[in-house]
Scaffold this motif. Structure first.
Motif, PDB file in Angstrom:
ATOM      1  N   TYR A 278       0.799  -1.515   0.213  1.00 55.87           N
ATOM      2  CA  TYR A 278       0.404   0.195  -0.221  1.00 55.87           C
ATOM      3  C   TYR A 278       0.994   1.616  -0.431  1.00 55.87           C
ATOM      4  N   TYR A 279       1.968   1.758   0.801  1.00 59.35           N
ATOM      5  CA  TYR A 279       3.092   2.022   0.954  1.00 59.35           C
ATOM      6  C   TYR A 279       3.365   2.687  -0.143  1.00 59.35           C
ATOM      7  N   LEU A 280       3.957   1.662  -0.866  1.00 60.36           N
ATOM      8  CA  LEU A 280       3.901   1.499  -2.809  1.00 60.36           C
ATOM      9  C   LEU A 280       3.573   1.760  -3.389  1.00 60.36           C
ATOM     10  N   LEU A 281       2.372   1.591  -3.691  1.00 57.04           N
ATOM     11  CA  LEU A 281       0.810   2.438  -4.004  1.00 57.04           C
ATOM     12  C   LEU A 281       0.641   3.700  -4.020  1.00 57.04           C
ATOM     13  N   TYR A 282       0.320   3.875  -2.922  1.00 60.90           N
ATOM     14  CA  TYR A 282       0.412   4.942  -2.997  1.00 60.90           C
ATOM     15  C   TYR A 282       1.572   6.176  -3.354  1.00 60.90           C
ATOM     16  N   HIS A 283       2.546   6.426  -3.553  1.00 59.93           N
ATOM     17  CA  HIS A 283       3.894   7.261  -3.516  1.00 59.93           C
ATOM     18  C   HIS A 283       4.223   6.592  -5.464  1.00 59.93           C
ATOM     19  N   PHE A 284       4.363   4.898  -5.292  1.00 67.72           N
ATOM     20  CA  PHE A 284       4.411   5.425  -6.653  1.00 67.72           C
ATOM     21  C   PHE A 284       2.402   5.103  -7.734  1.00 67.72           C
ATOM     22  N   THR A 289      -0.104  -0.476 -13.007  1.00 66.75           N
ATOM     23  CA  THR A 289       0.197  -1.183 -14.371  1.00 66.75           C
ATOM     24  C   THR A 289       2.078  -0.420 -15.236  1.00 66.75           C
ATOM     25  N   LYS A 290       2.458   0.107 -14.374  1.00 70.61           N
ATOM     26  CA  LYS A 290       3.819   0.033 -15.270  1.00 70.61           C
ATOM     27  C   LYS A 290       4.720  -0.371 -14.541  1.00 70.61           C
ATOM     28  N   SER A 291       5.883  -1.060 -15.133  1.00 76.70           N
ATOM     29  CA  SER A 291       7.709  -1.227 -14.306  1.00 76.70           C
ATOM     30  C   SER A 291       8.108  -0.677 -13.825  1.00 76.70           C
ATOM     31  N   LEU A 292       8.316  -0.609 -12.830  1.00 72.17           N
ATOM     32  CA  LEU A 292       8.570   0.457 -11.228  1.00 72.17           C
ATOM     33  C   LEU A 292      10.378   0.772 -11.775  1.00 72.17           C
ATOM     34  N   ARG A 293      11.173  -0.545 -12.861  1.00 71.33           N
ATOM     35  CA  ARG A 293      11.978  -0.426 -12.811  1.00 71.33           C
ATOM     36  C   ARG A 293      12.010  -0.133 -14.549  1.00 71.33           C
ATOM     37  N   ARG A 294      12.357   1.151 -15.423  1.00 71.35           N
ATOM     38  CA  ARG A 294      11.461   1.774 -16.483  1.00 71.35           C
ATOM     39  C   ARG A 294      12.427   0.810 -17.525  1.00 71.35           C
ATOM     40  N   LYS A 348       8.982 -16.067 -16.674  1.00 65.75           N
ATOM     41  CA  LYS A 348       9.763 -16.593 -17.919  1.00 65.75           C
ATOM     42  C   LYS A 348       9.607 -17.075 -18.726  1.00 65.75           C
ATOM     43  N   HIS A 349       9.521 -18.340 -18.331  1.00 69.79           N
ATOM     44  CA  HIS A 349       9.511 -19.487 -19.197  1.00 69.79           C
ATOM     45  C   HIS A 349       8.397 -19.449 -19.914  1.00 69.79           C
ATOM     46  N   LEU A 350       6.436 -18.669 -19.725  1.00 71.55           N
ATOM     47  CA  LEU A 350       6.318 -18.139 -21.451  1.00 71.55           C
ATOM     48  C   LEU A 350       6.667 -16.680 -22.278  1.00 71.55           C
ATOM     49  N   LEU A 351       7.543 -16.321 -21.252  1.00 67.38           N
ATOM     50  CA  LEU A 351       7.831 -14.658 -21.116  1.00 67.38           C
ATOM     51  C   LEU A 351       6.364 -14.043 -21.879  1.00 67.38           C
ATOM     52  N   ILE A 352       5.483 -14.068 -20.974  1.00 67.64           N
ATOM     53  CA  ILE A 352       4.653 -13.534 -21.230  1.00 67.64           C
ATOM     54  C   ILE A 352       4.434 -12.253 -20.433  1.00 67.64           C
ATOM     55  N   SER A 353       4.071 -11.352 -20.336  1.00 64.89           N
ATOM     56  CA  SER A 353       4.087 -10.012 -19.498  1.00 64.89           C
ATOM     57  C   SER A 353       3.344  -9.876 -18.410  1.00 64.89           C
ATOM     58  N   TRP A 354       3.759  -9.781 -17.349  1.00 67.22           N
ATOM     59  CA  TRP A 354       3.379  -9.791 -15.590  1.00 67.22           C
ATOM     60  C   TRP A 354       1.789  -9.338 -15.324  1.00 67.22           C
ATOM     61  N   GLN A 355       1.986  -7.959 -16.386  1.00 66.90           N
ATOM     62  CA  GLN A 355       0.241  -7.726 -16.724  1.00 66.90           C
ATOM     63  C   GLN A 355      -0.458  -8.211 -16.730  1.00 66.90           C
ATOM     64  N   ALA A 374       0.109  -6.054  -7.723  1.00 66.96           N
ATOM     65  CA  ALA A 374       0.676  -5.120  -8.445  1.00 66.96           C
ATOM     66  C   ALA A 374       2.373  -5.350  -8.271  1.00 66.96           C
ATOM     67  N   LEU A 375       2.285  -4.665  -6.754  1.00 72.28           N
ATOM     68  CA  LEU A 375       3.465  -5.342  -6.171  1.00 72.28           C
ATOM     69  C   LEU A 375       4.283  -6.621  -5.888  1.00 72.28           C
ATOM     70  N   ASN A 376       3.799  -7.279  -5.728  1.00 69.32           N
ATOM     71  CA  ASN A 376       4.721  -8.775  -6.166  1.00 69.32           C
ATOM     72  C   ASN A 376       4.599  -9.453  -7.109  1.00 69.32           C
ATOM     73  N   TRP A 377       3.831  -9.354  -8.132  1.00 64.18           N
ATOM     74  CA  TRP A 377       3.752  -9.704  -9.889  1.00 64.18           C
ATOM     75  C   TRP A 377       5.488  -8.965 -10.279  1.00 64.18           C
ATOM     76  N   GLN A 378       5.302  -7.092 -10.058  1.00 62.90           N
ATOM     77  CA  GLN A 378       6.545  -6.924 -10.100  1.00 62.90           C
ATOM     78  C   GLN A 378       7.405  -7.458  -9.602  1.00 62.90           C
ATOM     79  N   TRP A 379       7.666  -7.862  -7.955  1.00 65.49           N
ATOM     80  CA  TRP A 379       8.594  -8.309  -7.473  1.00 65.49           C
ATOM     81  C   TRP A 379       9.514  -9.616  -8.116  1.00 65.49           C
TER      82      TRP A 379
END
Ligand SMILES: Cc1cc2nc3c(=O)[nH]c(=O)nc-3n(C[C@H](O)[C@H](O)[C@H](O)COP(=O)(O)OP(=O)(O)OC[C@H]3O[C@@H](n4cnc5c(N)ncnc54)[C@H](O)[C@@H]3O)c2cc1C
Length: 471
Positions: A278-284, A289-294, A348-355, A374-379
């Motif tokens: 929730y902290y990250l969602l608030y600040h980012f 929708t978007k990968s935090l590492r651009r 990773k195995h299928l290279l299908i996007s986390w979104q 979202a946090l966990n998929w990006q993780w």
């Protein structure tokens, strides 16, 4: 006080430890729940089923206190304004949510309503609100451990609030019929969910009590084993606010008389991961929708409907992945370790996007939660802050052998291979013909061949992820 007050229930579907309700206790109360048609994050089918049942439970608890829950569907501001005008309401109380759309919406509502009446909002769903914790350089934390330390340094979170004596408003107010919202599955596919879950405040506390006595004592060891009842299964209750994280935190501390051991810390740390989400969602706010590492914006994700569907249906040929995806479909839930394995397999195995993966989880999980999902998929994808490194690619066979050594979990959810010996339960394609035959397994017919070869998929993923690092 003569003029009534509205308590606007949102994701705080409980009576105890509910600051909005407690602060409204001097008024005659109009409890209101609004199904906001414009919310871009409308819950998926499983979460809607949960909400339906949770509202019935809340309705019942309020009724026992002499209050009638008003249900309305539409634009929250218009609905509140209409009730305020026709019933001479003086004050509106609610507990805050932290999704970007809701923050903007609520600010607008507060600003508009405050011109004529009073509005009060509170924190009911977090241990600490996102703006209260900052690094020494006054920026948001992006690494979990220092965040967790800062959270612990707050020491005691405000005391729990008991259910106050309540007075219901006696006027007559139009309420929708819950059935008309169409959130109950039609045709009814929810049998698997109702066998597994009891939504509502009472269910939440029963779950917590049984977890504290039965599973918490072994939590740090067994929490990774999906066939054990080793975790709390509190996530959907926490999402809808049928229990507060403060109630959970205090109960854990009470159980260990204020001296947490490894098991308690390990569990409290997970509650803190929820806070971090929730902290990250608030600040980012772009987290969902978007990968935090651009650099991941350029990542060569593959669009493959056929493989996506095989993953969704639990037909990848990797038993631990298929077991997880089938458990999710049947019960609306999946064990955390298996969420990591299945998510890693998709990206990773299928290279299908986390979104794409996050969208499926959001649609099918009973605990579907924008921040946590979202946090966990990006993780898992390695594209968030403080994420798993991109070169960590789970081997689904080894993961299965480590965390489901006798294949109990796989046998439950992938019954077509249940008669295989333990040695081949996570890798049926390596079983000798005789073993397959005597277990009644026909690869390619009764159970799929693996849709990708682990070694090749790993090499392809490493190459693609290494390229992303160089963008
Ligand atoms: C790809 C992926 C997607 C996920 N999507 C969601 C989601 O939509 N909603 C959701 O609530 N959780 C999500 N999680 C986190 C985690 O899997 C679940 O919270 C957990 O499995 C719920 O089971 P539990 O209540 O028995 O957990 P327990 O182990 O008993 O943990 C207690 C509570 O801590 C919180 N928690 C535990 N693990 C995490 C975590 N990794 N991140 C954030 N909070 C955590 C949850 O609120 C949970 O109820 C996801 C994890 C992954 C890997």
């Amino acid at each position: 006080m003569n003029a009534p007050a509205i308590v606007w229930f949102r994701r705080d579907l409980r009576l105890s430890d509910n600051p909005a309700l407690t602060h409204a206790a001097d008024f005659s109360i109009i409890p209101l729940f609004i199904w906001d048609e414009n919310d871009p994050h409308t819950p998926g089918g499983a979460s809607q089923w949960w909400l339906y049942n949770s509202l019935i439970s809340l309705q019942k608890s309020l009724k026992e206190k002499g209050l009638n829950l008003i249900l309305r569907r539409g634009n929250p501001l218009k609905i509140i304004q209409e009730i305020v005008a026709s019933h001479n309401v003086s004050t509106v109380f609610w507990n805050r949510c932290y999704e970007p759309y809701i923050i903007t919406r609520d600010q607008e509502i507060k600003e508009t309503l405050s011109r004529s009446i009073k509005c009060h909002s509170f924190n009911a769903s977090l241990l600490a609100e996102p703006w209260t914790l900052k690094t020494r350089s006054d920026s948001p934390y992006q690494v979990f451990n220092p965040f967790f330390k800062a959270l612990q340094a707050l020491e005691s979170f405000s005391p729990l609030l008991p259910i106050p004596p309540l007075k219901g408003y006696k006027g007559s107010i139009l309420s929708d019929c819950l059935e008309d919202w169409g959130i109950y599955p039609q045709p009814d596919w929810s049998q698997g969910l109702s066998q597994e879950w009891a939504p509502g405040e009472e269910g939440a506390h029963k779950n917590l009590t049984s977890f504290l006595s039965q599973a918490l004592p072994g939590y740090s060891v067994y929490r990774n084993f999906p066939d054990e009842r080793s975790t709390s299964k509190l996530s959907p209750y926490l999402h809808w606010g049928e229990i507060s994280p403060r109630q959970v935190w205090h109960s854990v501390l009470n159980t260990c008389l204020g001296e947490p051991s490894q098991n308690e810390w390990s569990f409290l740390k997970e509650i803190a991961w929820r806070e971090f989400a929730y902290y990250l969602l608030y600040h980012f706010p772009e987290l969902p929708t978007k990968s935090l590492r651009r650099q991941f914006d350029q990542f060569p994700w593959i669009k493959d409907k056929e493989y996506l569907q095989k993953w969704q249906k639990g037909m990848t040929g990797y038993p631990i992945v298929d077991a997880g995806m089938r458990e999710l479909w049947k019960t609306g839930w999946m064990h955390n370790r298996v969420r990591m394995i299945t998510a890693s397999f998709l990206v990773k195995h299928l290279l299908i996007s986390w979104q794409e993966g996050a969208a499926w989880f959001y649609d099918t999980l009973v605990d579907a939660d924008i921040a946590n999902n979202a946090l966990n998929w990006q993780w898992v994808a390695g594209c968030g802050v403080d994420s798993a490194p991109y070169f960590r690619i789970f081997n689904p066979v080894l993961q299965g052998q480590k965390f489901d050594p006798q294949g109990k979990y796989v046998r439950k959810w992938v019954p077509e291979i249940q008669l295989l010996p333990d040695q081949y339960i996570h890798n049926p394609w390596e079983a000798p013909t005789g073993a397959l035959k005597s277990a009644g397994v026909e690869l390619g017919k009764s159970h799929p061949f693996p849709i990708v070869d682990h070694k090749k998929a790993r090499a392809r993923a490493l190459e693609a992820f290494a390229t992303a690092q160089s963008f």
